[in-house]
Write an enzyme that holds these catalytic residues in place. Structure first.
Site, PDB file in Angstrom:
ATOM      1  N   GLY A  44      -3.576   4.495   8.009  1.00 25.58           N
ATOM      2  CA  GLY A  44      -2.158   4.303   8.583  1.00 25.58           C
ATOM      3  C   GLY A  44      -1.018   4.238   7.652  1.00 25.58           C
ATOM      4  O   GLY A  44      -0.065   5.060   7.707  1.00 25.58           O
ATOM      5  N   ASP A  45      -1.248   3.402   6.667  1.00 27.34           N
ATOM      6  CA  ASP A  45      -0.292   3.372   5.609  1.00 27.34           C
ATOM      7  C   ASP A  45      -0.151   4.498   4.863  1.00 27.34           C
ATOM      8  O   ASP A  45       0.923   4.921   4.361  1.00 27.34           O
ATOM      9  CB  ASP A  45      -0.559   2.176   4.479  1.00 27.34           C
ATOM     10  CG  ASP A  45      -1.026   0.965   5.197  1.00 27.34           C
ATOM     11  OD1 ASP A  45      -0.217   0.512   6.041  1.00 27.34           O
ATOM     12  OD2 ASP A  45      -1.883  -0.106   4.718  1.00 27.34           O
ATOM     13  N   ARG A  76      -0.106  -6.725  14.953  1.00 26.02           N
ATOM     14  CA  ARG A  76      -1.306  -7.599  14.761  1.00 26.02           C
ATOM     15  C   ARG A  76      -1.051  -8.802  15.977  1.00 26.02           C
ATOM     16  O   ARG A  76      -0.319  -9.858  15.480  1.00 26.02           O
ATOM     17  CB  ARG A  76      -1.191  -8.180  13.437  1.00 26.02           C
ATOM     18  CG  ARG A  76      -0.924  -6.853  12.533  1.00 26.02           C
ATOM     19  CD  ARG A  76      -2.445  -6.219  12.329  1.00 26.02           C
ATOM     20  NE  ARG A  76      -2.094  -4.975  11.541  1.00 26.02           N
ATOM     21  CZ  ARG A  76      -2.360  -5.259   9.967  1.00 26.02           C
ATOM     22  NH1 ARG A  76      -2.575  -6.148   9.581  1.00 26.02           N
ATOM     23  NH2 ARG A  76      -2.405  -3.834   9.423  1.00 26.02           N
ATOM     24  N   ASN A 123       0.947  -1.223  -0.126  1.00 29.49           N
ATOM     25  CA  ASN A 123       0.001  -0.057   0.030  1.00 29.49           C
ATOM     26  C   ASN A 123       0.821   1.253  -0.024  1.00 29.49           C
ATOM     27  O   ASN A 123       0.614   2.127  -0.782  1.00 29.49           O
ATOM     28  CB  ASN A 123      -0.803   0.013   1.325  1.00 29.49           C
ATOM     29  CG  ASN A 123      -2.156  -0.819   1.200  1.00 29.49           C
ATOM     30  OD1 ASN A 123      -2.355  -1.457   0.053  1.00 29.49           O
ATOM     31  ND2 ASN A 123      -2.651  -1.196   2.197  1.00 29.49           N
ATOM     32  N   ASN A 147       2.944  -1.730  13.384  1.00 24.89           N
ATOM     33  CA  ASN A 147       1.698  -2.533  12.820  1.00 24.89           C
ATOM     34  C   ASN A 147       1.546  -3.968  13.858  1.00 24.89           C
ATOM     35  O   ASN A 147       1.752  -4.812  13.191  1.00 24.89           O
ATOM     36  CB  ASN A 147       2.133  -2.949  11.322  1.00 24.89           C
ATOM     37  CG  ASN A 147       1.155  -2.151  10.592  1.00 24.89           C
ATOM     38  OD1 ASN A 147       0.105  -1.883  10.699  1.00 24.89           O
ATOM     39  ND2 ASN A 147       1.788  -1.778   9.190  1.00 24.89           N
ATOM     40  N   GLY A 200      -4.478   9.200  16.777  1.00 26.80           N
ATOM     41  CA  GLY A 200      -5.802   9.206  16.045  1.00 26.80           C
ATOM     42  C   GLY A 200      -6.223  10.433  15.899  1.00 26.80           C
ATOM     43  O   GLY A 200      -5.644  11.217  15.369  1.00 26.80           O
ATOM     44  N   TYR A 250      -8.606 -14.627   7.260  1.00 23.76           N
ATOM     45  CA  TYR A 250      -7.290 -14.774   6.459  1.00 23.76           C
ATOM     46  C   TYR A 250      -6.955 -16.064   5.958  1.00 23.76           C
ATOM     47  O   TYR A 250      -7.118 -17.209   6.834  1.00 23.76           O
ATOM     48  CB  TYR A 250      -6.012 -14.278   7.330  1.00 23.76           C
ATOM     49  CG  TYR A 250      -5.997 -12.863   7.451  1.00 23.76           C
ATOM     50  CD1 TYR A 250      -5.485 -11.976   6.701  1.00 23.76           C
ATOM     51  CD2 TYR A 250      -6.762 -12.277   8.666  1.00 23.76           C
ATOM     52  CE1 TYR A 250      -5.720 -10.667   6.894  1.00 23.76           C
ATOM     53  CE2 TYR A 250      -6.522 -11.025   9.082  1.00 23.76           C
ATOM     54  CZ  TYR A 250      -6.053  -9.894   7.994  1.00 23.76           C
ATOM     55  OH  TYR A 250      -5.948  -8.732   8.356  1.00 23.76           O
ATOM     56  N   LYS A 290       1.473   8.186  16.495  1.00 24.62           N
ATOM     57  CA  LYS A 290      -0.074   8.451  16.018  1.00 24.62           C
ATOM     58  C   LYS A 290      -0.927   8.586  16.810  1.00 24.62           C
ATOM     59  O   LYS A 290      -0.977   7.527  17.730  1.00 24.62           O
ATOM     60  CB  LYS A 290      -0.375   7.684  14.546  1.00 24.62           C
ATOM     61  CG  LYS A 290       0.797   7.618  13.562  1.00 24.62           C
ATOM     62  CD  LYS A 290       0.340   6.832  12.287  1.00 24.62           C
ATOM     63  CE  LYS A 290       0.729   5.340  13.050  1.00 24.62           C
ATOM     64  NZ  LYS A 290       0.543   4.396  11.949  1.00 24.62           N
ATOM     65  N   ASP A 306      -8.934   0.520   0.309  1.00 30.04           N
ATOM     66  CA  ASP A 306      -7.831   0.958   1.253  1.00 30.04           C
ATOM     67  C   ASP A 306      -6.712   2.055   0.370  1.00 30.04           C
ATOM     68  O   ASP A 306      -5.879   2.563   1.307  1.00 30.04           O
ATOM     69  CB  ASP A 306      -6.943  -0.442   1.125  1.00 30.04           C
ATOM     70  CG  ASP A 306      -7.751  -1.463   2.432  1.00 30.04           C
ATOM     71  OD1 ASP A 306      -8.923  -1.233   2.308  1.00 30.04           O
ATOM     72  OD2 ASP A 306      -7.000  -2.108   2.811  1.00 30.04           O
TER      73      ASP A 306
END
Length: 351
Positions: free
Chosen positions: A270-271, A181, A50, A179, A241, A118, A239, A307
């Site tokens: 974000g990307d 996850r 992205n 990132n 928000g 996924y 960051k 996206d």
């Protein structure tokens, strides 16, 4: 921070190399549970690709490095990402492993109703390692952009990310988006995610992390606490928000409030923020303007359904990034704002 360090004399040097997994994304034709959606539209997804696509759309020279299967989905990813102007020559095809895919619902990702399925276990990207990737190609940019998703995919991917974030003389500038996850790390079996991500972030020159990620992963509350835990990166961007973002650079701290945005879909911001900040870094803009470009590019992503969004034209974004604080605070950005032609002292309003 600049990116004027040692540069390759090879003919294929680019502004940015982004390394990571890209997957084929299936977007629902209608809202509702995955079980009830009758059909899906195919798209592309992946944090690093992205960033690569958005930077290429803005006129930067960009290379994406990754692995995809020797299958139709792999063909689609290479062709679709290449269509943005991204150099895909460093992508490796794996005849034994498939391209990862995922499905998601149309709802806001922040709600409990949102579903993502996924299918990436054992994917071609999970076979990325020091031995399977062309490290010369990976290191051939002025900036190397990585994220914390890659090391979660496999032990080989973790080893590759550790190699690329190891501090050594003359390396390219390393950008790292944390990132975090948790779902990926729960199934990883090759490390504790928060500890690994902190280690890798300490090896980077430029780090992006959300304050919510820092709180969930490391129990850190507030930008200053994050900086205390991450003193090594030359630039740390936290960051926050809807509040804004704070950059620590050397002994300086710069904060820029977020924009007022008419959100269409809360995905991809974000990307896009990372891409906007990197673009302004490559152009050696002051840190305040780098943060503002991050916010502007994030606003471009938030005001479209998917996206990926085409970033604002460079001169338009530069005018807005140069506004005084009062004018910046008056900006109201909605769908179509990136095509507006307002001058630097005018407001951009939601249509």
């Amino acid at each position: 921070m600049t990116v004027d360090g040692p540069r390759s004399t090879a003919p294929d040097v680019v502004d940015v190399v982004a390394l990571g997994e890209s997957m084929v994304t299936f977007l629902p034709s209608v809202p509702g549970r995955l079980a009830d959606v009758p059909s899906f539209e195919r798209a592309i997804g992946g944090a690093e690709s992205n960033v690569a696509c958005v930077l290429a759309a803005a006129g930067h020279s960009v290379r994406w490095a990754g692995r995809v299967g020797a299958d139709g989905f792999g063909d689609h990813l290479v062709e679709a990402i290449g269509a943005y102007g991204v150099d895909v020559s460093a992508v490796r095809r794996d005849p034994a492993r498939p391209t990862g895919v995922y499905f998601r619902t149309a709802g806001d990702r922040a709600t409990d109703a949102h579903e993502v399925a996924y299918y990436r276990a054992g994917s071609a990207a999970s076979a990325m390692s020091v031995d399977t990737m062309d490290l010369d190609a990976v290191r051939s940019g002025r900036v190397l952009h990585l994220s914390g998703i890659t090391p979660a995919l496999s032990a080989g991917c973790l080893g590759l990310t550790r190699e690329l974030t190891a501090r050594r003389p003359g390396r390219t500038l390393v950008s790292f988006d944390v990132n975090h996850r948790p779902g990926l790390w729960r199934d990883a079996g090759h490390g504790h995610g928060p500890e690994v991500l902190l280690e890798l972030a300490r090896g980077a020159d430029l780090v992006f992390v959300g304050d919510d990620e820092a709180r969930d992963a490391w129990g850190l509350d507030g930008p200053e606490a994050v900086r205390a835990a991450l003193p090594e990166p030359e630039v740390l961007v936290v960051k926050q928000g809807a509040t804004g973002a704070t950059a620590f650079h050397g002994d300086h701290v710069t904060s820029v409030p977020a924009l007022h945005v008419g959100v269409v879909a809360a995905v991809g911001a974000g990307d896009a923020f990372a891409a906007g900040f990197l673009s302004a870094t490559l152009r050696e803009k002051p840190v305040r303007e780098r943060l503002r470009h991050g916010h502007l590019w994030a606003a471009a992503a938030l005001t479209v359904p998917g996206d990926l969004a085409t970033p604002p034209a460079r001169d338009h974004a530069d005018r807005l990034a140069a506004l005084d604080d009062a004018a910046w605070g008056r900006l109201r950005l909605g769908p179509g704002w990136t095509h507006a032609e307002e001058g630097a002292d005018e407001e951009v309003r939601t249509p």
